[in-house]
Design an enzyme around this catalytic site. Structure first.
Site, mmCIF file in Angstrom:
data_model
loop_
_atom_site.group_PDB
_atom_site.id
_atom_site.type_symbol
_atom_site.label_atom_id
_atom_site.label_comp_id
_atom_site.label_asym_id
_atom_site.label_seq_id
_atom_site.Cartn_x
_atom_site.Cartn_y
_atom_site.Cartn_z
ATOM 1 N N TYR A 1 -25.216 -20.452 -27.714
ATOM 2 C CA TYR A 1 -23.971 -20.882 -28.355
ATOM 3 C C TYR A 1 -24.247 -21.903 -29.460
ATOM 4 O O TYR A 1 -23.578 -21.916 -30.496
ATOM 5 C CB TYR A 1 -23.014 -21.464 -27.305
ATOM 6 C CG TYR A 1 -21.743 -22.049 -27.885
ATOM 7 C CD1 TYR A 1 -20.879 -21.278 -28.648
ATOM 8 C CD2 TYR A 1 -21.411 -23.387 -27.672
ATOM 9 C CE1 TYR A 1 -19.714 -21.822 -29.186
ATOM 10 C CE2 TYR A 1 -20.248 -23.930 -28.191
ATOM 11 C CZ TYR A 1 -19.406 -23.150 -28.951
ATOM 12 O OH TYR A 1 -18.262 -23.689 -29.477
ATOM 13 N N ARG B 1 -22.817 -20.136 -37.935
ATOM 14 C CA ARG B 1 -21.427 -20.109 -38.386
ATOM 15 C C ARG B 1 -21.175 -21.210 -39.397
ATOM 16 O O ARG B 1 -20.624 -20.972 -40.477
ATOM 17 C CB ARG B 1 -20.493 -20.244 -37.173
ATOM 18 C CG ARG B 1 -19.026 -20.412 -37.566
ATOM 19 C CD ARG B 1 -18.075 -20.331 -36.384
ATOM 20 N NE ARG B 1 -18.307 -21.306 -35.322
ATOM 21 C CZ ARG B 1 -17.545 -21.433 -34.238
ATOM 22 N NH1 ARG B 1 -16.493 -20.630 -34.066
ATOM 23 N NH2 ARG B 1 -17.819 -22.325 -33.314
ATOM 24 N N GLU C 1 -11.444 -20.101 -19.598
ATOM 25 C CA GLU C 1 -10.950 -20.451 -20.936
ATOM 26 C C GLU C 1 -9.698 -19.616 -21.168
ATOM 27 O O GLU C 1 -9.683 -18.419 -20.854
ATOM 28 C CB GLU C 1 -12.024 -20.162 -21.990
ATOM 29 C CG GLU C 1 -11.606 -20.501 -23.424
ATOM 30 C CD GLU C 1 -12.754 -20.362 -24.437
ATOM 31 O OE1 GLU C 1 -13.845 -20.921 -24.187
ATOM 32 O OE2 GLU C 1 -12.563 -19.678 -25.449
ATOM 33 N N ARG D 1 -7.648 -26.349 -33.027
ATOM 34 C CA ARG D 1 -7.053 -26.062 -31.710
ATOM 35 C C ARG D 1 -5.978 -24.990 -31.778
ATOM 36 O O ARG D 1 -5.693 -24.325 -30.779
ATOM 37 C CB ARG D 1 -6.502 -27.346 -31.101
ATOM 38 C CG ARG D 1 -7.558 -28.406 -30.829
ATOM 39 C CD ARG D 1 -8.672 -27.901 -29.909
ATOM 40 N NE ARG D 1 -9.692 -28.934 -29.665
ATOM 41 C CZ ARG D 1 -10.802 -28.713 -28.978
ATOM 42 N NH1 ARG D 1 -11.048 -27.520 -28.461
ATOM 43 N NH2 ARG D 1 -11.681 -29.673 -28.809
ATOM 44 N N TYR E 1 -17.064 -32.899 -32.433
ATOM 45 C CA TYR E 1 -17.839 -33.071 -31.202
ATOM 46 C C TYR E 1 -19.160 -33.771 -31.529
ATOM 47 O O TYR E 1 -19.804 -33.457 -32.530
ATOM 48 C CB TYR E 1 -18.180 -31.716 -30.561
ATOM 49 C CG TYR E 1 -17.087 -31.050 -29.753
ATOM 50 C CD1 TYR E 1 -15.916 -31.693 -29.392
ATOM 51 C CD2 TYR E 1 -17.255 -29.731 -29.325
ATOM 52 C CE1 TYR E 1 -14.947 -31.039 -28.650
ATOM 53 C CE2 TYR E 1 -16.290 -29.075 -28.573
ATOM 54 C CZ TYR E 1 -15.130 -29.734 -28.243
ATOM 55 O OH TYR E 1 -14.170 -29.087 -27.508
#
Ligand code: 3EB
Length: 343
Positions: free
Chosen positions: A147, A154, A328, A222, A209
Site C-alpha cells: 500500500y 499515485r 472499511e 474524506r 498523515y
C-alpha cells in the site's frame, strides 16, 4: 442525473439493454460475474468476492443519453456530457520501469499518469471519486508494504501532472486489496467541473498523515460533493476506525464498525453544512469491505442499527489498507432538489 444500481451480475446485461436509462459504467465483484459480452460501457471486473448470497454483485451507474464511449491509451471510458466513468488496469510485471523502482510503484504511477492524460485530453479533468484495488495490499515488495508503494506511485503521478496532493482538488477514494495475481485496478468518476472536497474534523486529513504510515501520504479527501443541475452527489471515501491518524479498537470489529459509522456521520454533518441535508445514514448506498467474512453478521448488525434494517449495502471480502483494520465502509448519497423537480 445519475442513478446508482446495486444488482446481481446476472441482471447487468438486462439493465444495459434499458435504452431509457443507459449505463455509464459498472463494477462487478467476484469471479462468478463471468465475462459480460461486449459491454458498451466500461466495466471494472474487481477480483474481490461478495459476501451476500448472490454469486456476484454489480454496482452500475445509469444516466440519460446520449452517451459517448471510448478508449484512450489503456483507459476505457464513457461520458454523458457532465461526467465520465473510467476503468483501467495495469499489470505490475509489464510496466516499463526505471532500475530499482518496485514494479507496483511503477504500475501505480503509470496507471494514474495514463488516467490523467486521458481525463485532460477528454475535457473531464476533475476527479470526483476513485476506487483503487491493489493486489496483495498488505503484502511486502522490496521490503516495503505494498500500500505504501501504491501511495508513492499515485502521488508521483499527481505531481507530475501538475495536480495538487492536498486540499480542495483531491478526490474521494477507497483503497482495498485484490487477489495477489490480479492487476492493479482503478475505476473512477470524473467531471468537467470541480467538486467540493470535504474533510472530517474527527480525523487528520489523510494527505497530512505522518510518515509512520509511509514515506508519502495517501492522496484522497474524506468526501466529495458534486452538483449536476438539480442533483447533488455525495461520494464518501472508504472510512475506517481511525481517529486523528491512529487506528482504534484494533481487535474489536463491533467497536471498529461503530467508530467508522461515527466518522461517516461526521462527514455527513460537514456535507449538511454545504446544502445536502437530505442525505443521511438511512438513505446512503454503502459498500462494506470486510477483512474476515465471519465478521459480516456483527458489522451488518451495527450498520442496520445505525442506518435501519432496509439499508442499501453491498458486502465484499477485501483486505483493508492497514493490517489492523477489520472493516472499511464507503457510501454514496444522491439528492435531487424539490425546487428543480417542480421547475
Ligand atoms: C484511511 O482512512 C483508511 O489510499 O485512497 C480509505 C480511503 C483509506 C482511501 C486511499 C485509504 C484510501 O486512511 C484507508
Amino acid at each position: 442525473m445519475l442513478q446508482l444500481l446495486h444488482l446481481p451480475a446476472s441482471a447487468l446485461a438486462q439493465a444495459a439493454r434499458d435504452a431509457s436509462s443507459p449505463l455509464l459504467g459498472a463494477a462487478c465483484f467476484g469471479a462468478g460475474a463471468g465475462p459480460i459480452p461486449h459491454p458498451l460501457f466500461p466495466l471494472a471486473s474487481v477480483q474481490v468476492e461478495p459476501l451476500a448470497s448472490e454469486p456476484a454483485l454489480c454496482e452500475a451507474w445509469s444516466t440519460q443519453g446520449p452517451l459517448q464511449p471510448g478508449k484512450t491509451g489503456c483507459v476505457h471510458w464513457c461520458s454523458n456530457g457532465d461526467v465520465l466513468f473510467a476503468v483501467l488496469q495495469v499489470a505490475e510485471a509489464v510496466t516499463a520501469n526505471a532500475a530499482g523502482v518496485p514494479p507496483l510503484q511503477a504500475a501505480s504511477r503509470a496507471a494514474y499518469a495514463d488516467l490523467f492524460t486521458a481525463l485532460d485530453a477528454l475535457g473531464y479533468p476533475h476527479l470526483l471519486r476513485v476506487w483503487n484495488h491493489v493486489p496483495d495490499i498488505n503484502g511486502e515488495s522490496a521490503g516495503v508494504e505494498r500500500y505504501r508503494l501504491f501511495n508513492i506511485g499515485r502521488q508521483d503521478a499527481f505531481l507530475a501532472h501538475g495536480r495538487t496532493v492536498s486540499g480542495a482538488n483531491v478526490p474521494a477514494a477507497s483503497a482495498l486489496g485484490a487477489a495477489a495475481n490480479a492487476p492493479l485496478l482503478v475505476y473512477c468518476i470524473a467531471a468537467r467541473q470541480p467538486a467540493v472536497a470535504i474533510e472530517n474534523p474527527r480525523q487528520l486529513s489523510a494527505y497530512h498523515y505522518p510518515q509512520d504510515y509511509g514515506p508519502r501520504s495517501p492522496t484522497f479527501s474524506r468526501a466529495s460533493l458534486a452538483t449536476f443541475g438539480p442533483q447533488h452527489l455525495l461520494f464518501i471515501s472508504g472510512t475506517a476506525s481511525i481517529v486523528g491518524h491512529r487506528t482504534l479498537h484494533a481487535e474489536d470489529v463491533a467497536e471498529q464498525t461503530r467508530e467508522t459509522l461515527r466518522n461517516v456521520e461526521a462527514v455527513l454533518q460537514q456535507a449538511h453544512a454545504k446544502g445536502v441535508a437530505g442525505i443521511g445514514l438511512a438513505n446512503l448506498y454503502y459498500k462494506v469491505y470486510v477483512r474476515h467474512p465471519a465478521d459480516w453478521p456483527v458489522i451488518r448488525a451495527e450498520l442496520q442499527r445505525a442506518a435501519g434494517a432496509a439499508v442499501h449495502a453491498i458486502a465484499l471480502q477485501a483486505d483493508v489498507c492497514r493490517s489492523d483494520l477489520l472493516v472499511e465502509i464507503e457510501a454514496t448519497g444522491l439528492q435531487t432538489t424539490n425546487q428543480d423537480l417542480r421547475a
